[in-house]
Design a protein around this motif. Structure first.
Motif, PDB file in Angstrom:
ATOM      1  N   THR A  90      49.393  28.501  35.188  1.00 41.31           N
ATOM      2  CA  THR A  90      50.532  28.879  36.029  1.00 41.31           C
ATOM      3  C   THR A  90      51.037  27.672  36.818  1.00 41.31           C
ATOM      4  OG1 THR A  90      49.693  31.131  36.190  1.00 41.31           O
ATOM      5  CG2 THR A  90      51.302  30.447  37.853  1.00 41.31           C
ATOM      6  N   GLN A  91      50.131  26.889  37.351  1.00 43.63           N
ATOM      7  CA  GLN A  91      50.513  25.704  38.117  1.00 43.63           C
ATOM      8  C   GLN A  91      51.248  24.693  37.235  1.00 43.63           C
ATOM      9  OE1 GLN A  91      47.255  23.827  40.205  1.00 43.63           O
ATOM     10  NE2 GLN A  91      48.396  21.937  40.486  1.00 43.63           N
ATOM     11  N   ASP A  92      50.794  24.536  36.011  1.00 45.53           N
ATOM     12  CA  ASP A  92      51.398  23.562  35.100  1.00 45.53           C
ATOM     13  C   ASP A  92      52.715  24.044  34.488  1.00 45.53           C
ATOM     14  OD1 ASP A  92      49.148  22.025  35.586  1.00 45.53           O
ATOM     15  OD2 ASP A  92      48.206  22.441  33.645  1.00 45.53           O
ATOM     16  N   HIS A  93      52.921  25.350  34.469  1.00 45.37           N
ATOM     17  CA  HIS A  93      54.115  25.914  33.824  1.00 45.37           C
ATOM     18  C   HIS A  93      55.369  25.535  34.611  1.00 45.37           C
ATOM     19  CE1 HIS A  93      56.707  28.479  31.608  1.00 45.37           C
ATOM     20  NE2 HIS A  93      56.913  29.303  32.604  1.00 45.37           N
ATOM     21  N   ARG A  94      56.378  25.039  33.887  1.00 45.17           N
ATOM     22  CA  ARG A  94      57.619  24.567  34.519  1.00 45.17           C
ATOM     23  C   ARG A  94      58.672  25.660  34.660  1.00 45.17           C
ATOM     24  NH1 ARG A  94      56.072  20.882  30.686  1.00 45.17           N
ATOM     25  NH2 ARG A  94      57.625  21.700  29.270  1.00 45.17           N
ATOM     26  N   GLY A  95      58.406  26.833  34.108  1.00 46.05           N
ATOM     27  CA  GLY A  95      59.392  27.908  34.155  1.00 46.05           C
ATOM     28  C   GLY A  95      59.015  28.974  35.160  1.00 46.05           C
ATOM     29  N   ILE A  96      59.419  30.182  34.864  1.00 48.37           N
ATOM     30  CA  ILE A  96      59.178  31.345  35.714  1.00 48.37           C
ATOM     31  C   ILE A  96      57.845  31.968  35.321  1.00 48.37           C
ATOM     32  CG2 ILE A  96      60.045  33.646  36.323  1.00 48.37           C
ATOM     33  CD1 ILE A  96      62.860  32.565  35.439  1.00 48.37           C
ATOM     34  N   ALA A  97      57.044  32.363  36.303  1.00 46.47           N
ATOM     35  CA  ALA A  97      55.763  33.009  36.015  1.00 46.47           C
ATOM     36  C   ALA A  97      55.639  34.297  36.818  1.00 46.47           C
ATOM     37  CB  ALA A  97      54.595  32.078  36.338  1.00 46.47           C
ATOM     38  N   GLY A  98      55.060  35.302  36.194  1.00 47.11           N
ATOM     39  CA  GLY A  98      54.806  36.573  36.864  1.00 47.11           C
ATOM     40  C   GLY A  98      53.434  37.081  36.478  1.00 47.11           C
ATOM     41  N   HIS A  99      52.635  37.426  37.484  1.00 50.87           N
ATOM     42  CA  HIS A  99      51.302  37.979  37.261  1.00 50.87           C
ATOM     43  C   HIS A  99      51.288  39.433  37.711  1.00 50.87           C
ATOM     44  CE1 HIS A  99      48.804  34.376  36.327  1.00 50.87           C
ATOM     45  NE2 HIS A  99      49.898  33.779  36.787  1.00 50.87           N
ATOM     46  N   TYR A 100      50.707  40.283  36.862  1.00 52.12           N
ATOM     47  CA  TYR A 100      50.657  41.720  37.121  1.00 52.12           C
ATOM     48  C   TYR A 100      49.246  42.207  36.856  1.00 52.12           C
ATOM     49  CZ  TYR A 100      55.626  40.994  36.867  1.00 52.12           C
ATOM     50  OH  TYR A 100      56.892  40.522  37.096  1.00 52.12           O
ATOM     51  N   TYR A 101      48.736  42.994  37.797  1.00 50.81           N
ATOM     52  CA  TYR A 101      47.392  43.565  37.642  1.00 50.81           C
ATOM     53  C   TYR A 101      47.507  45.089  37.681  1.00 50.81           C
ATOM     54  CZ  TYR A 101      42.531  44.713  38.222  1.00 50.81           C
ATOM     55  OH  TYR A 101      41.278  45.249  38.038  1.00 50.81           O
ATOM     56  N   LEU A 102      47.092  45.740  36.594  1.00 51.34           N
ATOM     57  CA  LEU A 102      47.114  47.199  36.530  1.00 51.34           C
ATOM     58  C   LEU A 102      45.827  47.716  37.154  1.00 51.34           C
ATOM     59  CD1 LEU A 102      48.577  47.754  32.948  1.00 51.34           C
ATOM     60  CD2 LEU A 102      49.768  47.458  35.119  1.00 51.34           C
ATOM     61  N   ASP A 103      45.954  48.258  38.341  1.00 48.59           N
ATOM     62  CA  ASP A 103      44.810  48.713  39.141  1.00 48.59           C
ATOM     63  C   ASP A 103      44.632  50.217  38.948  1.00 48.59           C
ATOM     64  OD1 ASP A 103      42.706  48.549  40.941  1.00 48.59           O
ATOM     65  OD2 ASP A 103      44.011  48.799  42.685  1.00 48.59           O
ATOM     66  N   ARG A 134      39.854  46.447  41.264  1.00 45.05           N
ATOM     67  CA  ARG A 134      40.816  45.544  41.944  1.00 45.05           C
ATOM     68  C   ARG A 134      40.450  44.064  41.786  1.00 45.05           C
ATOM     69  NH1 ARG A 134      45.082  47.236  45.000  1.00 45.05           N
ATOM     70  NH2 ARG A 134      45.958  45.749  46.420  1.00 45.05           N
ATOM     71  N   ASP A 135      40.340  43.636  40.556  1.00 38.13           N
ATOM     72  CA  ASP A 135      39.949  42.269  40.221  1.00 38.13           C
ATOM     73  C   ASP A 135      41.150  41.328  40.236  1.00 38.13           C
ATOM     74  OD1 ASP A 135      38.233  40.187  39.365  1.00 38.13           O
ATOM     75  OD2 ASP A 135      38.778  40.571  37.272  1.00 38.13           O
ATOM     76  N   VAL A 136      41.771  41.198  41.390  1.00 38.74           N
ATOM     77  CA  VAL A 136      42.940  40.337  41.512  1.00 38.74           C
ATOM     78  C   VAL A 136      42.514  38.872  41.472  1.00 38.74           C
ATOM     79  CG1 VAL A 136      44.331  42.049  42.751  1.00 38.74           C
ATOM     80  CG2 VAL A 136      42.898  40.447  44.023  1.00 38.74           C
ATOM     81  N   LEU A 137      43.469  37.996  41.158  1.00 35.28           N
ATOM     82  CA  LEU A 137      43.195  36.566  41.056  1.00 35.28           C
ATOM     83  C   LEU A 137      43.475  35.880  42.393  1.00 35.28           C
ATOM     84  CD1 LEU A 137      44.797  35.699  37.625  1.00 35.28           C
ATOM     85  CD2 LEU A 137      42.394  35.473  38.240  1.00 35.28           C
ATOM     86  N   PRO A 138      42.441  35.399  43.064  1.00 37.53           N
ATOM     87  CA  PRO A 138      42.671  34.666  44.311  1.00 37.53           C
ATOM     88  C   PRO A 138      43.526  33.429  44.053  1.00 37.53           C
ATOM     89  CG  PRO A 138      40.328  35.166  44.015  1.00 37.53           C
ATOM     90  CD  PRO A 138      41.020  35.506  42.731  1.00 37.53           C
ATOM     91  N   GLY A 139      44.425  33.143  44.966  1.00 37.33           N
ATOM     92  CA  GLY A 139      45.231  31.937  44.876  1.00 37.33           C
ATOM     93  C   GLY A 139      46.492  32.073  44.042  1.00 37.33           C
ATOM     94  N   LEU A 140      46.793  33.259  43.544  1.00 38.89           N
ATOM     95  CA  LEU A 140      48.003  33.468  42.757  1.00 38.89           C
ATOM     96  C   LEU A 140      48.766  34.667  43.292  1.00 38.89           C
ATOM     97  CD1 LEU A 140      47.008  33.057  39.009  1.00 38.89           C
ATOM     98  CD2 LEU A 140      48.583  31.650  40.302  1.00 38.89           C
ATOM     99  N   ALA A 141      50.085  34.528  43.366  1.00 38.77           N
ATOM    100  CA  ALA A 141      50.912  35.679  43.719  1.00 38.77           C
ATOM    101  C   ALA A 141      50.893  36.631  42.527  1.00 38.77           C
ATOM    102  CB  ALA A 141      52.330  35.238  44.029  1.00 38.77           C
ATOM    103  N   GLN A 142      50.684  37.894  42.784  1.00 43.08           N
ATOM    104  CA  GLN A 142      50.647  38.883  41.711  1.00 43.08           C
ATOM    105  C   GLN A 142      51.025  40.250  42.250  1.00 43.08           C
ATOM    106  OE1 GLN A 142      46.219  39.124  40.718  1.00 43.08           O
ATOM    107  NE2 GLN A 142      46.421  37.623  42.348  1.00 43.08           N
ATOM    108  N   LYS A 143      51.551  41.061  41.365  1.00 40.94           N
ATOM    109  CA  LYS A 143      51.854  42.439  41.733  1.00 40.94           C
ATOM    110  C   LYS A 143      50.699  43.305  41.268  1.00 40.94           C
ATOM    111  CE  LYS A 143      56.810  42.571  42.144  1.00 40.94           C
ATOM    112  NZ  LYS A 143      58.054  43.220  41.764  1.00 40.94           N
TER     113      LYS A 143
END
Length: 175
Positions: A90-103, A134-143
């Motif tokens: 995600t950090q290296d990606h130059r475009g748009i990124a979206g993270h989603y977690y189905l809880d 609820r295994d969300v990824l610390p350090g990343l914005a996510q829905k």
């Protein structure tokens, strides 16, 4: 500008269904990288911290993004094993990124599992051993999305959130 979509959640949370709906909506130009396919079919390996599939998923995603594809990575992708790779990608990606977690609660995933084609491949005990609440990824914005939204609503949310490849917002349309 390419788009990176990461869709995570426990087994039977609805990831594959949502991925298919997003693919139908986006159309050609979307590479879908399924953790289960890479790990179980391509490599036939167990899911461990040092699993080769982690690097292969990363390599596949980077190659597709560099080739102009949008990429959707889907799987359980637990934060302990896959978090470092997903954060770096995600950090290296130059475009748009979206993270989603189905809880989705364990009880709901167990009911959903009974309706799946792979219901005979593993049982409730195995699913319970994999389940991580609820295994969300610390350090990343996510829905974080609960079980009250339908697969269609989640796919529409992803579609609207990420806009078009050129960065302009897409009009909201029903899936």
């Amino acid at each position: 500008m390419s788009r990176l979509i990461v869709l995570r959640g426990n087994s039977a949370a609805g990831k594959s269904t949502v991925s298919q709906l997003v693919r139908e909506k986006v159309g050609p130009g979307l590479a879908v990288i399924e953790q289960d396919h890479v790990r179980r079919t391509v490599l036939s390996e167990q899911d461990r911290t040092d699993s080769v599939n982690i690097g292969l998923i990363d390599t596949m995603a980077r190659f597709c993004l560099d080739s102009g594809f949008d990429v959707l990575i889907e799987g359980i992708l637990d934060s302990d094993r896959y978090g470092t790779m997903l954060r770096q990608l995600t950090q290296d990606h130059r475009g748009i990124a979206g993270h989603y977690y189905l809880d989705v609660p364990l009880a709901v995933t167990l009911v959903r599992h009974k309706t799946r084609a792979k219901a005979t491949e593993f049982d409730a005990t195995k699913m319970q051993s994999w389940y991580r609440p609820r295994d969300v990824l610390p350090g990343l914005a996510q829905k974080v999305i609960d079980q009250t939204l339908t697969a269609e609503e989640i796919a529409q949310m992803i579609f609207e959130d990420l806009g078009s490849p050129d960065g302009r917002s897409r009009p909201a349309t029903a899936i």
